[in-house]
Design a protein around this motif. Structure first.
Motif, PDB file in Angstrom:
ATOM      1  N   UNK A  20       0.858  -1.178   0.000  1.00 34.50           N
ATOM      2  CA  UNK A  20       0.000   0.000   0.000  1.00 34.50           C
ATOM      3  C   UNK A  20       0.896   1.229   0.000  1.00 34.50           C
ATOM      4  N   UNK A  21       0.386   2.312  -0.526  1.00 34.50           N
ATOM      5  CA  UNK A  21       1.115   3.573  -0.436  1.00 34.50           C
ATOM      6  C   UNK A  21       0.799   4.238   0.899  1.00 34.50           C
TER       7      UNK A  21
ATOM      8  N   UNK B  52       5.210  17.171   9.788  1.00 37.81           N
ATOM      9  CA  UNK B  52       5.965  16.975  11.019  1.00 37.81           C
ATOM     10  C   UNK B  52       6.802  15.696  10.961  1.00 37.81           C
ATOM     11  N   UNK B  53       6.210  14.619  10.449  1.00 38.98           N
ATOM     12  CA  UNK B  53       6.880  13.318  10.410  1.00 38.98           C
ATOM     13  C   UNK B  53       7.636  13.089   9.107  1.00 38.98           C
ATOM     14  N   UNK B  54       7.637  14.102   8.239  1.00 34.52           N
ATOM     15  CA  UNK B  54       8.402  14.051   6.992  1.00 34.52           C
ATOM     16  C   UNK B  54       8.067  12.787   6.194  1.00 34.52           C
ATOM     17  N   UNK B  55       6.776  12.587   5.941  1.00 34.59           N
ATOM     18  CA  UNK B  55       6.291  11.388   5.246  1.00 34.59           C
ATOM     19  C   UNK B  55       6.155  11.667   3.751  1.00 34.59           C
ATOM     20  N   UNK B  56       6.706  10.778   2.961  1.00 37.82           N
ATOM     21  CA  UNK B  56       6.516  10.817   1.508  1.00 37.82           C
ATOM     22  C   UNK B  56       5.289   9.969   1.194  1.00 37.82           C
TER      23      UNK B  56
ATOM     24  N   UNK C 266       5.533   6.506  -0.540  1.00 35.07           N
ATOM     25  CA  UNK C 266       6.172   5.331   0.065  1.00 35.07           C
ATOM     26  C   UNK C 266       5.288   4.106  -0.111  1.00 35.07           C
ATOM     27  N   UNK C 267       5.882   2.974  -0.487  1.00 36.52           N
ATOM     28  CA  UNK C 267       5.187   1.688  -0.503  1.00 36.52           C
ATOM     29  C   UNK C 267       5.514   0.985   0.819  1.00 36.52           C
TER      30      UNK C 267
ATOM     31  N   UNK D  62      11.739   1.451   5.185  1.00 37.54           N
ATOM     32  CA  UNK D  62      12.452   1.035   6.392  1.00 37.54           C
ATOM     33  C   UNK D  62      11.507   0.995   7.582  1.00 37.54           C
ATOM     34  N   UNK D  63      11.980   0.400   8.686  1.00 35.67           N
ATOM     35  CA  UNK D  63      11.179   0.363   9.910  1.00 35.67           C
ATOM     36  C   UNK D  63      10.857   1.778  10.393  1.00 35.67           C
ATOM     37  N   UNK D  64      11.845   2.673  10.314  1.00 37.45           N
ATOM     38  CA  UNK D  64      11.621   4.034  10.767  1.00 37.45           C
ATOM     39  C   UNK D  64      10.580   4.759   9.942  1.00 37.45           C
TER      40      UNK D  64
END
Length: 296
Positions: free
Chosen positions: A118-119, A141-145, A148-149, A154-156
């Motif tokens: 999932x994205x 705040x969490x710098x989420x792209x 991302x799949x 990564x875990x982080x």
């Protein structure tokens, strides 16, 4: 809500966000972990939950989150409701729990894994009834792209998505179980600032179990120390005597846990006479015990 002019963690009235009275709990086939356990946490508090591995921190958080049932409907109260019996607490978002598993709870649908193909956009925007401004703030705040799949990151990065989804609803009580362990230092400190803002501005309450104490001396308002299912200490950080002589919260908690470990090791050592008694009663001194399990 907070009164203007009040110190962080101090709110009007005597009602508690979390109230536990005479709680008893045991896993099937095991000795009781909690016996006559009591705890009060006031609105606006940022309470650190500390203790050794196996002391009961995660179990306590899951009980408060309504994931474990305890006897008596009024024994464990969160926002004046039973977290286990009143599922509306979780469904409304007033009570939020973020633990170690890569999943999120969505009402009656149960837990949805966060490792599938999932994205991040699909997962985050799939949560309904959200304030768009709060959602965008958390994504930034969490710098989420959003591209991302989830099965490739990564875990982080996956943890950031999990945290974002858990915070989309404006909670009144937030239970955190080591959720920052996979975050880098910048993301962790930004998240702690966000939590502090939620408590100070909205009167939200946070209980945070962690072994990472960097920056928490000034962040937390209270500390609760659990040892083997017993609440040994609960007090304001500003009134913690050991912290007055040491600005390092890590060293204070470390000293408690080292003292605890030494005491438990002494209790677990049997004299030759005690070993003979154990053998006489058909119990091997090398069989697994609660104390031995504690150190595994």
């Amino acid at each position: 809500m907070a009164e203007r002019g009040k110190a962080p963690g101090e709110f009007e009235g005597n009602e508690e966000s979390i109230r536990v009275r005479g709680m008893q709990f045991a896993y099937d086939g095991q000795a009781p972990l909690f016996v006559d356990f009591n705890l009060d946490i006031a609105p606006g508090s940022r309470c650190l939950l500390v203790g050794a591995n196996g002391s009961g921190k995660t179990t306590l958080l899951k009980i408060l989150a309504g994931k474990h049932m305890v006897g008596g409907k009024d024994v464990v109260q969160v926002l004046n409701h039973s977290a286990f019996h009143d599922t509306q607490l979780v469904c409304s978002g007033d009570l939020a729990y973020l633990g170690g598993s890569w999943s999120r709870t969505v009402g009656s649908a149960g837990e949805i894994p966060l490792q599938g193909d999932f994205s991040a956009e699909h997962m985050i925007y799939g949560v309904e009834g959200i304030d768009p401004a709060r959602r965008e703030k958390l994504i930034e705040l969490l710098d989420i792209d959003l591209q991302w799949r989830m099965h490739k990151v990564s875990d982080g990065q996956r943890r950031r998505v999990q945290i974002c989804m858990g915070l989309l609803h404006p909670f009144q009580v937030l239970l955190l179980d080591e959720v920052t362990v996979d975050l880098d230092i910048v993301a962790r400190m930004d998240l702690l600032d966000f939590f502090e803002e939620e408590c100070d501005q909205r009167g939200a309450t946070i209980v945070y179990a962690t072994h990472i104490f960097d920056g928490l001396e000034t962040w937390a308002t209270h500390l609760a120390y659990i040892q083997d299912g017993d609440l040994r200490r609960v007090e304001k950080l500003t009134e913690l005597d050991e912290l007055k002589s040491s600005a390092n919260l890590l060293s204070v908690v470390e000293s408690w846990l080292r003292h605890e470990t030494k005491r438990e090791k002494k209790k677990s050592i049997k004299s030759p006479t005690q070993i003979q008694k154990s053998l006489h009663h058909g119990t091997s001194p090398f069989m697994s015990s609660r104390h031995m399990a504690y150190y595994r």
